[in-house]
Design a protein around this motif. Structure first.
Motif, PDB file in Angstrom:
ATOM      1  N   THR A  27       1.079  15.577  -6.278  1.00  0.00           N
ATOM      2  CA  THR A  27       1.229  14.168  -7.158  1.00  0.00           C
ATOM      3  C   THR A  27       2.373  15.308  -8.545  1.00  0.00           C
ATOM      4  O   THR A  27       2.285  14.378  -9.858  1.00  0.00           O
ATOM      5  CB  THR A  27       0.210  13.989  -7.881  1.00  0.00           C
ATOM      6  OG1 THR A  27      -0.355  14.705  -7.766  1.00  0.00           O
ATOM      7  CG2 THR A  27      -0.371  12.959  -6.362  1.00  0.00           C
TER       8      THR A  27
ATOM      9  N   LYS B 234       2.060   1.706  -2.821  1.00  0.00           N
ATOM     10  CA  LYS B 234       1.730   2.605  -4.310  1.00  0.00           C
ATOM     11  C   LYS B 234       1.390   3.771  -4.403  1.00  0.00           C
ATOM     12  O   LYS B 234       1.157   4.859  -5.281  1.00  0.00           O
ATOM     13  CB  LYS B 234      -0.115   2.021  -3.637  1.00  0.00           C
ATOM     14  CG  LYS B 234      -1.341   1.966  -5.157  1.00  0.00           C
ATOM     15  CD  LYS B 234      -2.526   1.839  -4.527  1.00  0.00           C
ATOM     16  CE  LYS B 234      -3.357   2.163  -5.903  1.00  0.00           C
ATOM     17  NZ  LYS B 234      -3.455   3.066  -5.744  1.00  0.00           N
ATOM     18  N   LYS B 235       1.554   4.292  -3.190  1.00  0.00           N
ATOM     19  CA  LYS B 235       0.984   5.880  -2.684  1.00  0.00           C
ATOM     20  C   LYS B 235       2.183   6.452  -3.350  1.00  0.00           C
ATOM     21  O   LYS B 235       1.945   7.476  -3.857  1.00  0.00           O
ATOM     22  CB  LYS B 235       1.257   6.260  -1.280  1.00  0.00           C
ATOM     23  CG  LYS B 235       0.255   5.710  -0.082  1.00  0.00           C
ATOM     24  CD  LYS B 235       0.047   6.060   1.063  1.00  0.00           C
ATOM     25  CE  LYS B 235      -1.249   5.709   2.078  1.00  0.00           C
ATOM     26  NZ  LYS B 235      -1.111   5.679   3.394  1.00  0.00           N
TER      27      LYS B 235
ATOM     28  N   ASP C  11       1.913   6.810  -7.079  1.00  0.00           N
ATOM     29  CA  ASP C  11       0.820   7.260  -7.629  1.00  0.00           C
ATOM     30  C   ASP C  11       1.509   8.463  -7.341  1.00  0.00           C
ATOM     31  O   ASP C  11       0.920   9.586  -8.174  1.00  0.00           O
ATOM     32  CB  ASP C  11      -0.500   7.509  -6.613  1.00  0.00           C
ATOM     33  CG  ASP C  11      -0.949   5.847  -6.963  1.00  0.00           C
ATOM     34  OD1 ASP C  11      -1.096   5.425  -8.093  1.00  0.00           O
ATOM     35  OD2 ASP C  11      -1.654   5.747  -6.209  1.00  0.00           O
ATOM     36  N   ALA C  12       2.776   8.388  -6.959  1.00  0.00           N
ATOM     37  CA  ALA C  12       3.070  10.319  -6.376  1.00  0.00           C
ATOM     38  C   ALA C  12       4.065  10.876  -7.550  1.00  0.00           C
ATOM     39  O   ALA C  12       4.969  11.813  -7.550  1.00  0.00           O
ATOM     40  CB  ALA C  12       3.663  10.472  -4.769  1.00  0.00           C
TER      41      ALA C  12
ATOM     42  N   GLY D 256       2.494  15.030  -0.170  1.00  0.00           N
ATOM     43  CA  GLY D 256       1.197  13.930  -0.973  1.00  0.00           C
ATOM     44  C   GLY D 256       0.747  14.862  -2.594  1.00  0.00           C
ATOM     45  O   GLY D 256       0.155  14.810  -3.579  1.00  0.00           O
TER      46      GLY D 256
ATOM     47  N   ALA E 180       0.794  -1.374  -0.456  1.00  0.00           N
ATOM     48  CA  ALA E 180      -0.131  -0.143   0.086  1.00  0.00           C
ATOM     49  C   ALA E 180       0.673   1.296   0.674  1.00  0.00           C
ATOM     50  O   ALA E 180       0.156   2.476  -0.713  1.00  0.00           O
ATOM     51  CB  ALA E 180      -1.512  -0.327   1.440  1.00  0.00           C
ATOM     52  N   ASP E 181       2.032   1.831   0.983  1.00  0.00           N
ATOM     53  CA  ASP E 181       2.607   2.567   0.725  1.00  0.00           C
ATOM     54  C   ASP E 181       3.347   2.357  -0.139  1.00  0.00           C
ATOM     55  O   ASP E 181       4.014   3.442  -0.783  1.00  0.00           O
ATOM     56  CB  ASP E 181       3.859   1.925   1.384  1.00  0.00           C
ATOM     57  CG  ASP E 181       3.721   1.800   3.582  1.00  0.00           C
ATOM     58  OD1 ASP E 181       2.235   2.492   3.744  1.00  0.00           O
ATOM     59  OD2 ASP E 181       4.384   1.888   4.168  1.00  0.00           O
TER      60      ASP E 181
END
Length: 243
Positions: A232, A190-191, A194-195, A230, A187-188
């Motif tokens: 992007t 993926k973050k 995504d960034a 956060g 999950a980390d």
């Protein structure tokens, strides 16, 4: 290292010294215990597994043996032995495999296809070969897949699930506790992806050897700022100057 080549040693040790039992399990007794719990195995097959004459049991066989012996199924692939009550996985094998396909892939390539994975595993050859059609069956929850040990090891290795000794962590498919920890890491990841951080890092690897210390410092600052904020939409001049 505990992998499919030492499955026999693990099973034999558990039969000789079963947790919570004063005396060893004979092959006949263990087969009876498995069958009493709803499984289906013969003492002859257990004998072959203990001697290493068979080294590629199915997921269901591993779970049945673990239940009868009172251990976590992951014990057979180098994972924990202590059992947490009902050790039936809360997520199916196909669900976990689909999660790996969705979460782990090269940033410049995109998600793997079954053909990609089958080709990589078969070319490596450490755990034999696998077809793309079989991988699709394993991904399909409606088929109720029952993969064999070597395929679980091969899939774990392909997606980079390895322990400190470099051995594939097939326990991801057998241990809810370990799977939860790995899923949190994914999950980390993926973050970060995504960034844009994962793609950025891949580009850094291509260029960093020519960078000055100051440019490397700027790269670290850029990554840190993106992760903490956060944001992007951010840019770091990989081909820029550090003047």
């Amino acid at each position: 290292m505990v992998d499919d080549l030492s499955f026999a040693a693990v099973l034999d040790d558990l039969c000789r010294r079963p947790p919570g039992r004063r005396r060893p399990f004979s092959n006949v007794e263990l087969a009876r215990a498995v069958n009493d719990l709803g499984g289906d195995i013969t003492d002859g097959y257990i004998s072959l597994l203990r001697k290493g004459h068979r080294d590629n049991p199915t997921l269901q066989t591993i779970q049945d043996l673990a239940a009868a012996l009172g251990v976590c199924p992951a014990a057979f692939v180098g994972g924990r032995r202590e059992r947490d009550g009902d050790e039936c996985p809360r997520r199916t094998f196909s669900a976990r495999l689909r999660h790996l396909f969705e979460a782990i892939y090269p940033p410049e390539q995109g998600p793997f296809t079954p053909e990609d994975v089958a080709a990589a595993i078969s070319t490596d050859g450490r755990y034999g070969s696998i077809s793309a059609s079989h991988i699709r069956e394993l991904l399909n929850p409606e088929t109720r897949p029952n993969p064999r040990l070597k395929h679980m090891l091969a899939l774990a290795g392909h997606f980079g699930l390895t322990g400190e000794d470099g051995a594939p962590q097939a326990a991801y498919f057998l241990d809810d506790r370990l799977a939860a920890a790995i899923d949190a890491e994914l999950a980390d990841l993926k973050k970060l992806r995504d960034a844009g951080v994962v793609e950025f890092a891949a580009r850094v690897v291509e260029h960093a050897s020519t960078w000055s210390p100051e440019l490397r410092r700027q790269a670290v600052e850029a990554i840190t700022k993106a992760v903490e904020s956060g944001e992007t939409r951010w840019v770091f001049p990989l081909g820029g100057s550090d003047r």
